[in-house]
Design a protein around this motif. Structure first.
Motif, PDB file in Angstrom:
ATOM      1  N   LYS A   1       1.094  -1.214   0.335  1.00 52.23           N
ATOM      2  CA  LYS A   1       0.270  -0.133  -0.046  1.00 52.23           C
ATOM      3  C   LYS A   1       0.527   1.366   0.340  1.00 52.23           C
ATOM      4  CE  LYS A   1      -3.796  -2.278   1.872  1.00 52.23           C
ATOM      5  NZ  LYS A   1      -3.667  -3.117   2.724  1.00 52.23           N
ATOM      6  N   VAL A   2       0.363   2.199  -0.759  1.00 50.22           N
ATOM      7  CA  VAL A   2       1.229   3.494  -1.608  1.00 50.22           C
ATOM      8  C   VAL A   2       0.644   4.775  -0.356  1.00 50.22           C
ATOM      9  CG1 VAL A   2       2.989   4.516  -2.835  1.00 50.22           C
ATOM     10  CG2 VAL A   2       2.619   1.756  -2.974  1.00 50.22           C
ATOM     11  N   VAL A   3       1.405   5.496   0.082  1.00 46.91           N
ATOM     12  CA  VAL A   3       0.907   6.930   0.619  1.00 46.91           C
ATOM     13  C   VAL A   3       2.097   7.983  -0.326  1.00 46.91           C
ATOM     14  CG1 VAL A   3      -0.074   8.209   2.319  1.00 46.91           C
ATOM     15  CG2 VAL A   3      -0.625   5.785   2.131  1.00 46.91           C
ATOM     16  N   HIS A   4       1.898   8.930  -0.522  1.00 44.90           N
ATOM     17  CA  HIS A   4       2.376   9.857  -1.166  1.00 44.90           C
ATOM     18  C   HIS A   4       2.430  11.190  -0.717  1.00 44.90           C
ATOM     19  CE1 HIS A   4       6.066  11.060  -3.272  1.00 44.90           C
ATOM     20  NE2 HIS A   4       4.852  13.027  -3.328  1.00 44.90           N
TER      21      HIS A   4
ATOM     22  N   ALA B   1      -3.472   6.222  -0.817  1.00 49.41           N
ATOM     23  CA  ALA B   1      -3.964   7.476   0.028  1.00 49.41           C
ATOM     24  C   ALA B   1      -2.555   8.014  -0.521  1.00 49.41           C
ATOM     25  CB  ALA B   1      -4.237   7.261   1.305  1.00 49.41           C
ATOM     26  N   VAL B   2      -2.909   9.856  -0.015  1.00 50.50           N
ATOM     27  CA  VAL B   2      -1.959  11.134  -0.114  1.00 50.50           C
ATOM     28  C   VAL B   2      -2.214  11.570   1.294  1.00 50.50           C
ATOM     29  CG1 VAL B   2      -1.834  11.541  -2.125  1.00 50.50           C
ATOM     30  CG2 VAL B   2      -3.643  12.516  -0.408  1.00 50.50           C
ATOM     31  N   VAL B   3      -1.251  11.827   1.893  1.00 53.62           N
ATOM     32  CA  VAL B   3      -0.858  13.038   2.662  1.00 53.62           C
ATOM     33  C   VAL B   3      -1.204  14.334   2.843  1.00 53.62           C
ATOM     34  CG1 VAL B   3       0.597  13.777   5.056  1.00 53.62           C
ATOM     35  CG2 VAL B   3      -0.104  11.391   4.115  1.00 53.62           C
ATOM     36  N   ALA B   4      -1.870  15.417   2.885  1.00 53.17           N
ATOM     37  CA  ALA B   4      -1.601  16.472   2.043  1.00 53.17           C
ATOM     38  C   ALA B   4      -1.154  17.485   3.756  1.00 53.17           C
ATOM     39  CB  ALA B   4      -2.982  17.220   2.384  1.00 53.17           C
TER      40      ALA B   4
ATOM     41  N   VAL C   1      -9.122  14.816  -5.058  1.00 54.03           N
ATOM     42  CA  VAL C   1      -8.810  13.295  -5.525  1.00 54.03           C
ATOM     43  C   VAL C   1      -9.854  12.149  -4.737  1.00 54.03           C
ATOM     44  CG1 VAL C   1      -6.657  14.205  -5.364  1.00 54.03           C
ATOM     45  CG2 VAL C   1      -7.834  12.529  -3.439  1.00 54.03           C
ATOM     46  N   LYS C   2     -10.033  11.391  -5.160  1.00 50.15           N
ATOM     47  CA  LYS C   2     -11.087  10.208  -4.746  1.00 50.15           C
ATOM     48  C   LYS C   2     -10.756   9.438  -3.524  1.00 50.15           C
ATOM     49  CE  LYS C   2     -14.448  10.849  -9.085  1.00 50.15           C
ATOM     50  NZ  LYS C   2     -13.546  11.679  -9.107  1.00 50.15           N
ATOM     51  N   ILE C   3      -9.398   9.597  -3.614  1.00 54.90           N
ATOM     52  CA  ILE C   3      -8.947   8.703  -2.587  1.00 54.90           C
ATOM     53  C   ILE C   3      -8.537   9.455  -0.944  1.00 54.90           C
ATOM     54  CG2 ILE C   3      -7.924   7.300  -4.008  1.00 54.90           C
ATOM     55  CD1 ILE C   3      -5.061   9.441  -3.283  1.00 54.90           C
ATOM     56  N   PRO C   4      -8.224   8.434  -0.389  1.00 60.99           N
ATOM     57  CA  PRO C   4      -8.459   8.880   1.062  1.00 60.99           C
ATOM     58  C   PRO C   4      -7.369   9.542   1.090  1.00 60.99           C
ATOM     59  CG  PRO C   4      -8.197   6.708   0.540  1.00 60.99           C
ATOM     60  CD  PRO C   4      -7.949   6.988  -0.653  1.00 60.99           C
ATOM     61  N   VAL C   5      -7.695  11.135   2.029  1.00 64.76           N
ATOM     62  CA  VAL C   5      -6.734  11.950   2.728  1.00 64.76           C
ATOM     63  C   VAL C   5      -5.989  12.082   3.830  1.00 64.76           C
ATOM     64  CG1 VAL C   5      -6.616  15.054   2.317  1.00 64.76           C
ATOM     65  CG2 VAL C   5      -7.720  13.400   0.447  1.00 64.76           C
ATOM     66  N   ILE C   6      -4.805  12.385   3.893  1.00 66.15           N
ATOM     67  CA  ILE C   6      -4.979  11.999   5.305  1.00 66.15           C
ATOM     68  C   ILE C   6      -4.290  13.823   5.728  1.00 66.15           C
ATOM     69  CG2 ILE C   6      -3.048  11.383   7.270  1.00 66.15           C
ATOM     70  CD1 ILE C   6      -2.836   8.624   5.128  1.00 66.15           C
ATOM     71  N   ALA C   7      -3.758  13.928   6.777  1.00 66.52           N
ATOM     72  CA  ALA C   7      -3.858  15.716   7.373  1.00 66.52           C
ATOM     73  C   ALA C   7      -3.171  15.552   7.819  1.00 66.52           C
ATOM     74  CB  ALA C   7      -5.655  16.032   7.602  1.00 66.52           C
ATOM     75  N   ALA C   8      -2.138  16.498   7.909  1.00 68.92           N
ATOM     76  CA  ALA C   8      -1.122  17.030   8.340  1.00 68.92           C
ATOM     77  C   ALA C   8      -0.434  18.337   8.239  1.00 68.92           C
ATOM     78  CB  ALA C   8       0.115  15.902   7.713  1.00 68.92           C
ATOM     79  N   GLY C   9       0.590  18.541   9.567  1.00 69.60           N
ATOM     80  CA  GLY C   9       0.626  20.055   9.719  1.00 69.60           C
ATOM     81  C   GLY C   9      -0.046  20.467  10.539  1.00 69.60           C
ATOM     82  N   GLY C  10       0.364  21.141  12.191  1.00 70.29           N
ATOM     83  CA  GLY C  10      -0.441  22.235  13.001  1.00 70.29           C
ATOM     84  C   GLY C  10      -0.915  20.463  13.355  1.00 70.29           C
ATOM     85  N   ILE C  11      -1.331  19.539  13.154  1.00 67.96           N
ATOM     86  CA  ILE C  11      -2.401  18.798  13.926  1.00 67.96           C
ATOM     87  C   ILE C  11      -1.788  17.713  15.096  1.00 67.96           C
ATOM     88  CG2 ILE C  11      -3.155  16.243  14.157  1.00 67.96           C
ATOM     89  CD1 ILE C  11      -3.764  17.284  11.230  1.00 67.96           C
TER      90      ILE C  11
ATOM     91  N   GLY D   1     -12.993  17.160   5.598  1.00 66.12           N
ATOM     92  CA  GLY D   1     -13.072  16.011   4.342  1.00 66.12           C
ATOM     93  C   GLY D   1     -12.084  14.929   4.639  1.00 66.12           C
ATOM     94  N   ALA D   2     -10.830  15.203   5.717  1.00 68.67           N
ATOM     95  CA  ALA D   2      -9.907  14.272   5.654  1.00 68.67           C
ATOM     96  C   ALA D   2     -10.513  12.909   6.513  1.00 68.67           C
ATOM     97  CB  ALA D   2      -8.603  15.056   6.928  1.00 68.67           C
TER      98      ALA D   2
END
Length: 315
Positions: free
Chosen positions: A112-115, A133-136, A163-173, A186-187
């Motif tokens: 499984k690949v996440v960018h 999935a992506v990490v935003a 995007v339609k794939i899952p989004v993982i939120a990052a930055g300040g969390i 929406g994450a």
């Protein structure tokens, strides 16, 4: 918690521990995975043989899913990927490069690949490359950052529209409240870095951990924009960088000032004046060093309390 991220990685909570250089070894990754999140080994500060050792030790320390974060610009990338495939790592987060290069290879092996991205544009390109999935990652994040300087509050809904794939939120969390906000935008999950630096299991130096706990609002700044933007805790090295940038130093001059192993000197060896100290803005909200499992449990509890409180708000 049931959702797209927990299902994708087969984990209990949609919380990913960031794969940070000089902090994310097997002890931290296994502790987070054992507590119900997804632990990541940060390959960015590891030679190939060191990465293999950390993967093998992580396997011994947890029977839960864990992954490896790999900066694609790493000079020994071929060797790192060979080790990841040989050791049958099931989850890989990639960053700092083109996901088209390695995603097909990893996917062909069942990984499984996440960018990691800093813009909606690159999120779309990552989806086209076939990632799961992506990490935003917003501007608030520690370490290497996007040139767009888009904040998490703006970036997450923009990426979710793209995007339609899952989004993982990052930055300040770094709290359950921030996690709830990310879900509202929406994450499907969150990636947490700075809070896990300030844990006993992180491989970073105790001096650096204490500096993170002592940090106040405004103690970090995005620097080295002519090279690769990186958020740093202010110290003597940061002051030298700022003075050089203010005087119009070009990329070559900044590279010479940076030198080699500057991040290792600061975060791993504990030199708080001459080292490069990468940490996020959320460090101002971190007030104690506590176990990784406690960080995760506190975040989940506060998330649930926040969601319950929001149910009673009506406009």
């Amino acid at each position: 918690m049931n959702g797209r991220i927990t299902s994708l990685f087969n984990i209990q909570y949609p919380i990913v521990q960031a794969g940070m250089i000089w902090a994310s070894g097997w002890r931290l990754a296994s502790a987070v995975s054992n507590a119900g999140g997804l632990g990541l080994i940060g390959a960015g500060s590891m030679y190939p043989d060191v990465l293999r050792e950390h993967i093998q030790k992580c396997k011994q320390a947890t029977d839960k899913p864990f992954g490896v974060n790999v900066p694609l610009l790493y000079p020994d990338i071929d060797q790192l990927m060979d080790i990841i495939l040989e050791e049958k790592v099931q989850i890989v987060f990639t960053s700092a490069g083109n996901p088209k290069t390695w995603t097909p290879v990893l996917k062909a092996a069942g990984v499984k690949v996440v960018h990691v991205v800093s813009s909606a544009l690159f999120a779309g390109k990552s989806e086209a490359a076939g990632v799961d999935a992506v990490v935003a990652e917003g501007f608030e994040a520690g370490g290497h950052n996007g040139r767009e300087e888009t904040t998490t509050m703006v970036l997450i809904p923009a990426v979710c529209e793209q995007v339609k794939i899952p989004v993982i939120a990052a930055g300040g969390i770094g709290s359950g409240k921030a996690m709830a906000a990310a879900f509202a935008l929406g994450a499907s999950g969150v990636q947490v870095g700075s809070c896990f630096v300030a844990t006993p299991e992180a491989s970073s130096h105790i001096n650096f951990k204490q500096a993170v706990v002592a940090a106040k609002e405004g103690d970090t700044s995005l620097s080295l924009k002519k090279l690769t933007p990186v958020r740093l805790l202010k110290n003597s090295f940061y002051n030298a960088v700022k003075a050089a940038e203010d005087s119009g130093a070009d990329a070559a001059a900044l590279q010479a000032l940076l030198g080699r192993a500057r991040a290792k000197k600061g975060m791993f060896e504990g030199n708080l004046e001459e080292g490069e100290l990468e940490i996020g803005q959320v460090s101002a909200l971190i007030h104690e060093i506590k176990p990784a499992a406690t960080v995760l449990a506190d975040m989940v509890a506060e998330f649930r309390e926040t969601m319950q409180r929001l149910k009673n708000i009506d406009i």
